[in-house]
Scaffold this motif. Structure first.
Motif, PDB file in Angstrom:
ATOM      1  N   ARG A 113       0.836  -1.204   0.000  1.00  0.00           N
ATOM      2  CA  ARG A 113       0.000   0.000   0.000  1.00  0.00           C
ATOM      3  C   ARG A 113       0.873   1.258   0.000  1.00  0.00           C
ATOM      4  O   ARG A 113       0.597   2.212  -0.723  1.00  0.00           O
ATOM      5  CB  ARG A 113      -0.927   0.010   1.218  1.00  0.00           C
ATOM      6  CG  ARG A 113      -2.178  -0.834   1.067  1.00  0.00           C
ATOM      7  CD  ARG A 113      -3.070  -0.687   2.291  1.00  0.00           C
ATOM      8  NE  ARG A 113      -4.217  -1.559   2.247  1.00  0.00           N
ATOM      9  CZ  ARG A 113      -5.390  -1.250   1.674  1.00  0.00           C
ATOM     10  NH1 ARG A 113      -5.529  -0.065   1.088  1.00  0.00           N
ATOM     11  NH2 ARG A 113      -6.387  -2.104   1.677  1.00  0.00           N
ATOM     12  N   GLU A 125      -7.084  -0.022  -5.802  1.00  0.00           N
ATOM     13  CA  GLU A 125      -7.848  -0.398  -4.613  1.00  0.00           C
ATOM     14  C   GLU A 125      -9.344  -0.449  -4.906  1.00  0.00           C
ATOM     15  O   GLU A 125     -10.079  -1.217  -4.276  1.00  0.00           O
ATOM     16  CB  GLU A 125      -7.555   0.582  -3.475  1.00  0.00           C
ATOM     17  CG  GLU A 125      -6.130   0.449  -2.941  1.00  0.00           C
ATOM     18  CD  GLU A 125      -5.772   1.582  -2.001  1.00  0.00           C
ATOM     19  OE1 GLU A 125      -5.751   2.734  -2.479  1.00  0.00           O
ATOM     20  OE2 GLU A 125      -5.529   1.300  -0.822  1.00  0.00           O
ATOM     21  N   TYR A 169      -1.949  -7.623  -5.602  1.00  0.00           N
ATOM     22  CA  TYR A 169      -2.075  -7.206  -4.204  1.00  0.00           C
ATOM     23  C   TYR A 169      -2.890  -8.219  -3.404  1.00  0.00           C
ATOM     24  O   TYR A 169      -2.513  -8.598  -2.287  1.00  0.00           O
ATOM     25  CB  TYR A 169      -2.728  -5.827  -4.120  1.00  0.00           C
ATOM     26  CG  TYR A 169      -2.864  -5.320  -2.702  1.00  0.00           C
ATOM     27  CD1 TYR A 169      -1.865  -4.548  -2.121  1.00  0.00           C
ATOM     28  CD2 TYR A 169      -3.977  -5.639  -1.931  1.00  0.00           C
ATOM     29  CE1 TYR A 169      -1.972  -4.107  -0.806  1.00  0.00           C
ATOM     30  CE2 TYR A 169      -4.106  -5.218  -0.618  1.00  0.00           C
ATOM     31  CZ  TYR A 169      -3.094  -4.443  -0.066  1.00  0.00           C
ATOM     32  OH  TYR A 169      -3.198  -4.016   1.230  1.00  0.00           O
TER      33      TYR A 169
END
Length: 401
Positions: A113, A125, A169
Motif C-alpha cells: 500500500r 484499490e 495485491y
C-alpha cells in the motif's frame, strides 16, 4: 569467553549437507520424496529464465537426477502440497508452513500500500471487490481475464492496469492464492477454495512465527549471522532476528561460534550448541560434478559463497578491459566441497541439442580427463532435463581459468 571455532573445511561440509548437496544425489524426485526434499530445503525459488531449464527445476534436479518438471507441477497444482508466495523472491513453499505466512500477508499488505501509492498505481484499490467477484463467479483467472477495458499505465514492466495490480495485491496479502501457471502466467483463485481450512484459519502469534522462522532458518543453514537468519525467509526483520538471537542465547541455544572463511579469517555466527558434532557427523561431499542453478539456495547469498568457497559469482563479470569474461547466465559447477568452474550453455530444442559455448575452470583447478568424464556424464543427464538428446561442445569451449 572464547567461542568454538568451525574451520573452513568443516563449515563447508556442514553447509553443503544442510543444503542436500553432500550425499550422492538419489531418489525418485516425485511425490512424497519430492515433498520431503522441498521441506528440507524450506522453499524453492521460481524463475522464468530457461536457457537450459528453469531455476526451480535445476535446483531440484541437482539433488534428484530423476526429477522432471511435471513432478513439481503435480505436487503444486494437483496435490496442493505446496503454495506459492514470496520469500526473498517468488517461491513454492510447503503447505504445512502456510500458517506462518499470515504474518507475511499482513506485512506485504502494508508495505505494498505504501509503495504503490508512491508508484501511482491509481485506482487499483477500487478494483478489489470487482476482481474478487469476478474470481468468485468465474473461477481461476489470470491478469488478461480482468480489466480488459482498462488502460495500462506507462512504465514498462510496471505498466499494469488497475485490475492486474489488484490481483497481485490480493495474492500478496492472502485473499487470493496462485493455483498454477501456464508458462509464467499466474492463475489466481479464492484462497478459501484452495487452502484447506486447518492451514487457512490458523493464526500463530507474530512472536511464534518469528521464533519458527529463525529456528527453521538455523536448521537449514547450520550456522548464520542474525542478518542471514532474517534473509532466509525475508519475513522477520533484521532487528527481530537479532533480538531473537539475543533472547535465545540466554537459554543456551543458539550459541556464538567463529566460522573460518576460505582465506582464514573468522566471522562470528550463531549455531546450535552441538554444531561441532554436527559438522563432524556430516558426510564428506560426494564426488559427482553437479551443475547448479545460479539461484541455488546454497549460492543465493553471493558474499557468503565468497567467504565459504572463494567463489566469486556475479551474473555479469567483466575483465579489467570492460569486456564480458563470462556469458550472461553461467552455471556454477560443484565437485565435492569446491566450486570448480562455471559453464555457459543453452538448449536449442528446435535442433535437439544442448550447446556448450564456454567453461571456465576456477583458478588452480586442472581440467583432467577424469573431471571431463564427470562433466560429460552430468551434461548427458542435464540434456534429458532440458528435453534434448545431444550435447555439442563448441570450438574453444574450454577457456583459460
Amino acid at each position: 569467553m572464547t567461542c568454538p571455532k568451525l574451520d573452513n573445511a568443516a563449515a563447508r561440509r556442514l553447509f553443503l549437507d544442510r543444503h542436500l548437496l553432500a550425499s550422492a544425489p538419489a531418489g525418485p524426485g516425485k511425490g512424497a520424496d519430492l515433498d520431503q526434499l522441498i521441506q528440507q530445503l524450506g522453499f524453492v525459488q521460481l524463475d522464468s529464465i530457461n536457457t537450459v531449464a528453469r531455476a526451480h527445476d535445476l535446483i531440484l534436479f541437482s539433488r534428484r537426477p530423476a526429477y522432471r518438471p511435471n513432478n513439481l507441477k503435480r505436487l503444486y497444482e494437483k496435490d496442493r502440497r505446496l503454495f506459492e508466495h514470496w520469500t526473498h523472491d517468488a517461491a513454492v513453499i510447503p503447505i504445512a508452513y502456510y500458517p506462518h505466512w499470515q504474518l507475511r500477508f499482513e506485512r506485504d499488505a502494508e508495505k505494498l500500500r505504501k509503495q504503490w501509492k508512491i508508484w501511482r498505481r491509481d485506482g487499483y484499490e477500487n478494483q478489489f471487490q470487482p476482481v474478487l467477484k469476478h474470481v468468485r463467479d468465474h473461477g481461476p483467472v489470470c491478469s488478461s481475464d480482468v480489466g480488459q477495458d482498462e488502460k495500462k499505465t506507462s512504465g514498462g514492466w510496471w505498466g499494469w492496469h488497475p485490475s492486474k495490480t489488484a490481483l497481485e495485491y490480493l495474492w500478496r496479502s492472502g485473499a487470493l492464492t496462485v493455483v498454477g501457471r501456464t508458462g509464467f502466467r499466474k492463475f489466481y483463485d479464492l484462497t478459501e477454495r484452495v487452502i484447506d481450512a486447518v492451514n487457512r484459519t490458523a493464526r500463530p502469534d507474530p512472536e511464534e512465527t518469528i521464533d519458527w522462522l529463525c529456528n527453521a532458518a538455523m536448521d537449514r543453514l547450520g550456522f548464520a549471522t542474525s542478518g542471514e537468519l532474517a534473509a532466509f525467509w525475508d519475513t522477520a526483520s533484521p532487528a527481530e532476528a537479532k533480538q531473537w538471537c539475543a533472547d535465545r542465547m540466554a537459554t543456551g541455544d543458539p550459541i556464538k561460534i567463529a566460522v573460518e572463511s576460505v582465506e582464514g579469517a573468522s566471522r562470528r555466527c550463531f549455531a546450535r550448541p552441538d554444531v561441532i558434532a554436527q559438522a563432524d557427523a556430516a558426510p564428506e561431499p560426494n564426488g559427482r560434478l553437479r551443475v547448479l542453478s545460479p539461484f541455488d539456495p546454497a549460492l543465493r547469498d553471493r558474499k557468503r559463497a565468497e567467504r565459504l568457497f572463494g567463489f566469486h559469482y556475479r551474473i555479469e563479470v567483466f575483465t579489467p578491459a570492460d569486456k564480458r569474461q563470462y556469458g550472461y547466465y553461467v552455471f556454477p559447477l560443484l565437485e565435492r566441497d569446491k566450486l570448480v568452474g562455471r559453464i555457459d550453455m543453452k538448449a536449442f530444442r528446435e535442433r535437439d541439442v544442448l550447446v556448450v559455448t564456454g567453461l571456465w575452470p576456477e583458478h588452480g583447478v586442472k581440467w583432467s580427463k577424469g573431471r571431463q568424464n564427470r562433466l560429460e556424464a552430468e551434461l548427458t543427464q542435464i540434456s534429458r532435463l532440458a528435453g534434448v538428446s545431444r550435447v555439442e561442445l563448441c570450438d574453444g569451449w574450454l577457456r583459460a581459468a
